[in-house]
Scaffold this active site. Structure first.
Site, PDB file in Angstrom:
ATOM      1  CB  SER A  63      -5.575   6.299   2.271  1.00  0.00           C
ATOM      2  OG  SER A  63      -5.626   5.063   1.584  1.00  0.00           O
ATOM      3  CE  LYS A 134      -1.472   4.065   1.224  1.00  0.00           C
ATOM      4  NZ  LYS A 134      -2.429   4.935   1.952  1.00  0.00           N
TER       5      LYS A 134
END
Length: 240
Positions: A63, A134
């Site tokens: 990701s 993230k």
């Protein structure tokens, strides 16, 4: 003159040594004990440092490609936001997603959980729970929208230059999901760098908080890729 000193006393016979291991064996055992105590002390110190200052993590998903790749070992600065600083736009952070990105875990603490926690502190196991990596795109008070005519995300009306994004096979848009959100105070809008392979704030728009993450759930800032050797790098803040 008469000698009155009496007969000379004899020295007592030597006391036999207590049966046991030879001196060399005892010395080796002593060295081993000292080495074991030293190793335990080093391990305790390492665990304390990892628990409160710097913790290694292993990247297990794509990701955050190409910034972070599967198998990368990264170091997370757990003191980055402990003395008044708060996460800023562009920071790559690790946070506990329990209750926001993941369902609350009510299973309790088990032996395997404890062992995994200890292993994770030294980078030998996956951390238990729901830790995510993230990039911060918006902070409290920011209006984050997608997308402008050039396919760029805007923060407070200003387009972002996101040169860290994974090339999406020629797709110029920064996200295939449209959104328009004002980040609540004390929360963060976070996204992965590989937008087509990241479950992030966009996937939780309908949940309380609109997909944002509480600042207090941030564990620390990712600052260094330490392994493999050809990936050594400091992570920079992408935008202010």
């Amino acid at each position: 003159m008469t000698d009155t000193s009496g007969p000379e006393e004899e020295a007592p016979p030597a006391v036999p040594a207590t049966p046991g291991a030879p001196a060399g064996v005892r010395a080796r055992r002593s060295r081993l004990r000292r080495a074991a105590v030293g190793a335990v002390a080093v391990l305790v110190l390492l665990l304390l440092v990892n628990a409160f200052a710097v913790q290694p993590y292993r990247i297990t998903s794509g990701s955050m490609e190409n910034t972070l790749r599967v198998g990368d070992r990264v170091l997370v600065n757990k003191l980055a936001y402990r003395f008044g600083d708060t996460p800023g736009r562009g920071d790559v952070v690790v946070f506990d997603g329990t209750g926001t990105f993941a369902v609350e875990d009510t299973g309790g603490t088990t032996v395997s959980h404890v062992l995994r926690t200890a292993g994770a502190l030294v980078g030998l196991a996956e951390p238990p729970g729901n830790d995510y990596v993230k990039r911060v795109v918006g902070v409290g008070g920011d209006r984050v929208t997608c997308c402008d005519e050039q396919g760029r995300i805007e923060v407070n009306g200003e387009p972002l230059t996101e040169d860290y994004l994974h090339p999406e096979g020629g797709d110029a848009r920064a996200s295939t999901v449209d959104f328009d959100i004002v980040v609540p105070p004390g929360r963060l809008w976070v996204m992965g760098d590989h937008r087509a392979d990241s479950r992030d704030s966009r996937d939780h728009l309908g949940r309380p908080g609109g997909g944002t993450v509480p600042v207090e759930d941030v564990i620390g800032r990712v600052e260094w890729v330490g392994w493999p050797a050809d990936r050594w790098a400091w992570l920079r803040t992408a935008h202010g």
